[in-house]
Design a protein around this motif. Structure first.
Motif, PDB file in Angstrom:
ATOM      1  N   SER A  69       1.983   0.858  -5.007  1.00  0.00           N
ATOM      2  CA  SER A  69       0.774   1.410  -5.625  1.00  0.00           C
ATOM      3  C   SER A  69       0.241   0.488  -6.720  1.00  0.00           C
ATOM      4  CB  SER A  69       1.066   2.789  -6.224  1.00  0.00           C
ATOM      5  OG  SER A  69       1.520   3.680  -5.235  1.00  0.00           O
ATOM      6  N   VAL A  70      -1.043   0.644  -6.992  1.00  0.00           N
ATOM      7  CA  VAL A  70      -1.691  -0.089  -8.069  1.00  0.00           C
ATOM      8  C   VAL A  70      -1.192   0.460  -9.411  1.00  0.00           C
ATOM      9  CG1 VAL A  70      -3.920  -0.527  -9.181  1.00  0.00           C
ATOM     10  CG2 VAL A  70      -3.725  -0.597  -6.684  1.00  0.00           C
ATOM     11  N   PRO A  71      -0.887  -0.395 -10.384  1.00  0.00           N
ATOM     12  CA  PRO A  71      -0.429   0.102 -11.694  1.00  0.00           C
ATOM     13  C   PRO A  71      -1.456   1.040 -12.319  1.00  0.00           C
ATOM     14  CG  PRO A  71      -0.048  -2.255 -11.513  1.00  0.00           C
ATOM     15  CD  PRO A  71      -0.858  -1.872 -10.320  1.00  0.00           C
ATOM     16  N   GLY A  72      -0.979   2.213 -12.745  1.00  0.00           N
ATOM     17  CA  GLY A  72      -1.850   3.201 -13.362  1.00  0.00           C
ATOM     18  C   GLY A  72      -2.511   4.141 -12.381  1.00  0.00           C
ATOM     19  N   ASP A  73      -2.361   3.902 -11.074  1.00  0.00           N
ATOM     20  CA  ASP A  73      -2.982   4.773 -10.066  1.00  0.00           C
ATOM     21  C   ASP A  73      -2.043   4.832  -8.863  1.00  0.00           C
ATOM     22  OD1 ASP A  73      -4.537   6.308  -8.449  1.00  0.00           O
ATOM     23  OD2 ASP A  73      -6.238   4.924  -8.364  1.00  0.00           O
ATOM     24  N   GLU A  74      -1.165   5.823  -8.829  1.00  0.00           N
ATOM     25  CA  GLU A  74      -0.162   5.915  -7.777  1.00  0.00           C
ATOM     26  C   GLU A  74      -0.754   6.246  -6.418  1.00  0.00           C
ATOM     27  OE1 GLU A  74       2.724   8.725  -8.970  1.00  0.00           O
ATOM     28  OE2 GLU A  74       3.524   7.494 -10.639  1.00  0.00           O
ATOM     29  N   ARG A  75      -1.960   6.741  -6.367  1.00  0.00           N
ATOM     30  CA  ARG A  75      -2.576   7.106  -5.089  1.00  0.00           C
ATOM     31  C   ARG A  75      -3.252   5.929  -4.402  1.00  0.00           C
ATOM     32  NH1 ARG A  75      -6.410  11.925  -6.839  1.00  0.00           N
ATOM     33  NH2 ARG A  75      -6.911  10.299  -8.374  1.00  0.00           N
ATOM     34  N   THR A  76      -3.381   4.785  -5.084  1.00  0.00           N
ATOM     35  CA  THR A  76      -4.090   3.648  -4.515  1.00  0.00           C
ATOM     36  C   THR A  76      -3.100   2.548  -4.140  1.00  0.00           C
ATOM     37  OG1 THR A  76      -6.029   4.125  -5.886  1.00  0.00           O
ATOM     38  CG2 THR A  76      -5.890   1.935  -4.905  1.00  0.00           C
ATOM     39  N   ASN A  77      -3.065   2.206  -2.862  1.00  0.00           N
ATOM     40  CA  ASN A  77      -2.339   1.034  -2.361  1.00  0.00           C
ATOM     41  C   ASN A  77      -3.219   0.359  -1.330  1.00  0.00           C
ATOM     42  OD1 ASN A  77      -2.083   2.651  -0.049  1.00  0.00           O
ATOM     43  ND2 ASN A  77      -0.034   3.347  -0.637  1.00  0.00           N
ATOM     44  N   PHE A  78      -2.680  -0.638  -0.633  1.00  0.00           N
ATOM     45  CA  PHE A  78      -3.528  -1.385   0.309  1.00  0.00           C
ATOM     46  C   PHE A  78      -4.056  -0.483   1.426  1.00  0.00           C
ATOM     47  CE2 PHE A  78      -4.248  -4.112   4.021  1.00  0.00           C
ATOM     48  CZ  PHE A  78      -5.138  -5.031   3.476  1.00  0.00           C
ATOM     49  N   LYS A  79      -3.254   0.459   1.885  1.00  0.00           N
ATOM     50  CA  LYS A  79      -3.673   1.340   2.967  1.00  0.00           C
ATOM     51  C   LYS A  79      -4.830   2.247   2.558  1.00  0.00           C
ATOM     52  CE  LYS A  79       0.866   1.617   5.197  1.00  0.00           C
ATOM     53  NZ  LYS A  79       1.977   2.517   5.587  1.00  0.00           N
ATOM     54  N   SER A  80      -4.891   2.590   1.258  1.00  0.00           N
ATOM     55  CA  SER A  80      -5.883   3.561   0.796  1.00  0.00           C
ATOM     56  C   SER A  80      -7.073   2.911   0.094  1.00  0.00           C
ATOM     57  CB  SER A  80      -5.216   4.565  -0.153  1.00  0.00           C
ATOM     58  OG  SER A  80      -4.701   3.912  -1.295  1.00  0.00           O
TER      59      SER A  80
END
Length: 625
Positions: A69-80
C-alpha cells in the motif's frame, strides 16, 4: 487350384490370415513400446523446463509491487490505482521502496552502491528499470458541433496511426523526446489497446534519492498529460539460488474515458539452460527427442508413399501429422531461443547503468513453453490410437463417429440460440455488468452460467424486468432442454453400439487380449504354467447333455439342439472371426445354402415350440373350465 478355389469361396487361407494377424499384433506392440519411450522422454523434457520456484518467485514479486500500500493510504496500491495522483504516489512509494534494497534490516550496508540492488536480499536487479510512455495526438477524434465551443482538445484511443511522435514539454531529456520503436520487440496487448515499442522513455538511477527527485520533477513538469494512453514500467531480476530470471512489466493504461486501468506481467524463466548435472540430463533428453522426431517423420513419409491419398482418410494419421508439425515448431523455437540468449545475454549484462531488455527473451521463451505444452497434450491424446483396440475404447470411438452428424446438427441449433442470448445479454447488460461488457465476455459468461457460476444480482440490478426473464429462459432452454438433448443423442447411440457389440461386432483384436496371450505363451514356453487343454470344454458339453436328460428331454431333442449349436458356432466363427481382416466378402452359394438350412431348422424349432405352447394353453383352459 485348391487354394484359389478356397479363396473364391469367400475366405482367405487360414495360415496366411493367422500370419497377418501375428504380424499386426507384433507391429502394434512394437509401435506402442516405442511410443511409450518417446512419451516418457517428452515428459522428462517438459517437466525439466518447469521449476516449482517459478511460482513462488512470481508470488513474492507480485506481493511486493502489487499489494504493498501507499504510505498513509492503506487502500491504495498498484491494483487500485484510479487517478494520476494515485499513480505518482505509487511511483514514489511502493515502487521506489521495492526496487532499492541497499541495506540489511539492521540498516547495515551489505554491498557497494555501484552494484545492483538486491530485492529481498536474494534477487539481483539487472541494469536499471525503464519507464516508457505512449501518447496520442490532439484532434484525433471529432467533436460534435454543439460542443466545439466547450472542448478545444480531443484525444482518441491509442492506435499506431493516432500515436504522437513529436517532442513535448521541456524537450531536453529523453523522457520528453520520442524514441523510435525497435522492430524486433513484440507489441503489448493491453485491455483497451495494442501498443507497440518505443515512445517517451527514461531510465531510473542507481541512487534511490536521485530517482525520487526524478519522479518529483516529472510530476511538477506534467510528464503525464491528457494525451497519455499507457505507461510501462519494465525491469528484470536474477536469482542465482534457483537460477531463474524474473522479468516484470507493470502497465497503467489511460483510456479515453478517463481513469487508469492497471495490469501486470511476471515471467519467471530459466534462460541459462545448462548449469547443473540435471540440466545435462535434460539436454540428453532433447537429443533423444530429435532422434525420435526423425524416426517418426521417416515412418510417416513411408506410410504416405505407400498408401498415398488413402493415408489422409484416417483421423489418427492427421493427428500424427499435427504432432510432427508441433514437434518441429518446438525444436525451431528452442534453437531460436538458445541462439538469441547466446547472442544477447552477454551484451545485456555488460552495462549495468542501462536498461537490460530481457522482455524480448522472456517473450519467446514463454511461446516456446506454450508450444511444448500443446505438443505434450496431443502426445497424450495419441495414446487413444493404441487403446482403441480395447473393447470399451472402441465402443467410445464408434459412438462418437456414429453420432457425429446428429451432434453437428444439434450444434447448429444450439449455437443459434446461444449467440442470440449472448447478443441479448451484451446489449441489455453490457454497459453495467462486467461479465457482459463485450460480446466475447458475454459468450464466456453464458458458458459459466451453464456451469453454475453466475452473477444474478448484477443482472437483476442492471434491468429488473429483462434480467430475470433472460436468466430464467436461458436456464430453461439451454440447460434443461438443449443439454439434455445432447446427452440423449450420445446415450441412444451408445446403446445401439453396445447392442451391436453384444452380438459380436467388436474390434478385430483387443490390445489387452494380445498382451495377455503373449504373456501366457511366454510362461508356457518357460514351463512356468501348464498349457490349457480342451478336455474342459468336452467335460462341460457332457455335463450339459446329462443335465438335459435329467430334466426330461429325449435323445432326439438333445441331438437336434447339439446340431443347432454346431451350426451356430460354425457360422459365428465364419462371420465374426477376428482372423478375417477384409471388410467385405461375397456370400457364395454354399454359404447361402448353409444359412438357408439353418433358417429352416430354426423355423422347425419355433413351430415345435409353438405347438407345445398351444397344447399347454389348451390344458390350462380345460382345467379352468
Amino acid at each position: 487350384m485348391a487354394e484359389a478355389s478356397r479363396w473364391h469361396r469367400g475366405g482367405a487361407p487360414k495360415p496366411k490370415l493367422h500370419y497377418r494377424k501375428e504380424v499386426e499384433i507384433r507391429t502394434t506392440l512394437q509401435e506402442l513400446s516405442l511410443y511409450f519411450i518417446f512419451l516418457i522422454n517428452l515428459c522428462i523434457l517438459t517437466f525439466g523446463m518447469v521449476n516449482p520456484h517459478m511460482y513462488y518467485l512470481n508470488k513474492v514479486m507480485s506481493s511486493l509491487f502489487l499489494d504493498t500500500s501507499v504510505p498513509g493510504d492503506e487502500r491504495t496500491n498498484f491494483k487500485s490505482i484510479r487517478s494520476i495522483t494515485d499513480f505518482w504516489k505509487f511511483m514514489e512509494g511502493p515502487l521506489l521502496e521495492g526496487l532499492y534494497w541497499d541495506a540489511w534490516y539492521t540498516n547495515k550496508t551489505l554491498y557497494n552502491l555501484k552494484n545492483s540492488s538486491r530485492i529481498y536480499y536474494e534477487n539481483i536487479l539487472l541494469g536499471v528499470p525503464r519507464v516508457r510512455q505512449l501518447r496520442v495526438r490532439n484532434n484525433t477524434c471529432k467533436v460534435y458541433s454543439s460542443f466545439q465551443s466547450l472542448m478545444s482538445e480531443c484525444y482518441d484511443k491509442y492506435t499506431s496511426s493516432n500515436e504522437d511522435t513529436s517532442d513535448f514539454g521541456l524537450k531536453q531529456e529523453t523522457e520528453w523526446k520520442y524514441s523510435t520503436p525497435n522492430s524486433s520487440s513484440p507489441w503489448h496487448w493491453g485491455f483497451v489497446g495494442v501498443y507497440r515499442n518505443g515512445g517517451f522513455i527514461f531510465t531510473l538511477s542507481k541512487s534511490k534519492s536521485d530517482t525520487k527527485n526524478k519522479f518529483i520533477n516529472l510530476q511538477l513538469d506534467s510528464w503525464i498529460t491528457r494525451g497519455t494512453r499507457v505507461i510501462f514500467i519494465d525491469f528484470s531480476l536474477y536469482n542465482a539460488n534457483v537460477n531463474l530470471f524474473c522479468i516484470i512489466r507493470l502497465v497503467a493504461e489511460f483510456p479515453a474515458t478517463g481513469g487508469i486501468i492497471t495490469s501486470w506481467q511476471f515471467y519467471s524463466v530459466k534462460l541459462l539452460r545448462y548449469v547443473s548435472h540435471y540440466d545435462y540430463i535434460i539436454a540428453s533428453c532433447e537429443i533423444t527427442f530429435c532422434i525420435f522426431l526423425i524416426v517418426f517423420t521417416t515412418q510417416e513419409a513411408q506410410k504416405i508413399r505407400e498408401f498415398k491419398s488413402a493415408y489422409f482418410k484416417s483421423v489418427w494419421n492427421w493427428l500424427e501429422l499435427l504432432l510432427l508439425v508441433l514437434c518441429f515448431v518446438a525444436v525451431s523455437f528452442n534453437i531460436y531461443c538458445n541462439i538469441q540468449i547466446f547472442l544477447l545475454l552477454e551484451d545485456l549484462l555488460k552495462n549495468t547503468e542501462k536498461y537490460s531488455d530481457f522482455y524480448f527473451l522472456a517473450y519467446w521463451y514463454i511461446y516456446y513453453n506454450n508450444i511444448i505444452a500443446i505438443t505434450i497434450f496431443f502426445a497424450w491424446i495419441k495414446i487413444f490410437k493404441f487403446i482403441s483396440f480395447n473393447k470399451t475404447m472402441s465402443q467410445l470411438s464408434t459412438t462418437l463417429s456414429r453420432c457425429l452428424k446428429d451432434i453437428v446438427g444439434f450444434a447448429i441449433m444450439f449455437f443459434i440460440i446461444f449467440f442470440a442470448y449472448a447478443q441479448l445479454g451484451f446489449l441489455v447488460f453490457g454497459s453495467q455488468v462486467d461479465d457482459f461488457s463485450t460480446f466475447q465476455n458475454a459468450i464466456f459468461a453464458q458458458f459459466r452460467i451453464v456451469l453454475g457460476d453466475f452473477n444474478f444480482a448484477g443482472i437483476q440490478q442492471a434491468n429488473r424486468i429483462l434480467g430475470p426473464i433472460y436468466f430464467i429462459t436461458f436456464i430453461f432452454f439451454v440447460f434443461f432442454v438443449l443439454l439434455n438433448m445432447f446427452l440423449a443423442i450420445i446415450n441412444d447411440t451408445y446403446s445401439e453400439v453396445k447392442a451391436d457389440y453384444s452380438i459380436g461386432r467388436r474390434p478385430d483384436f483387443e490390445l489387452g487380449e494380445m498382451i495377455k496371450k503373449s504373456y501366457n505363451n511366454a510362461l508356457e514356453k518357460l514351463r512356468l504354467k501348464k498349457p490349457q487343454k480342451d478336455e474342459d470344454d468336452k467335460g462341460m458339453k457332457g455335463d450339459l447333455a446329462e443335465q438335459a436328460r435329467r430334466e426330461g428331454f429325449d435323445e432326439n431333442e438333445i441331438q437336434s439342439a447339439e446340431q443347432m449349436k454346431k451350426w451356430k458356432e460354425r457360422l459365428e466363427k465364419k462371420y465374426y472371426s477376428s482372423e478375417i481382416q477384409d471388410d467385405y466378402q461375397p456370400v457364395t452359394q454354399q454359404e447361402f445354402r448353409e444359412l438357408f438350412l439353418y433358417a429352416v431348422e430354426l423355423e422347425k424349432e419355433l413351430h415345435y415350440i409353438s405347438l407345445k405352447l398351444n397344447r399347454v394353453m389348451r390344458r390350462i383352459s380345460a382345467l379352468q373350465n
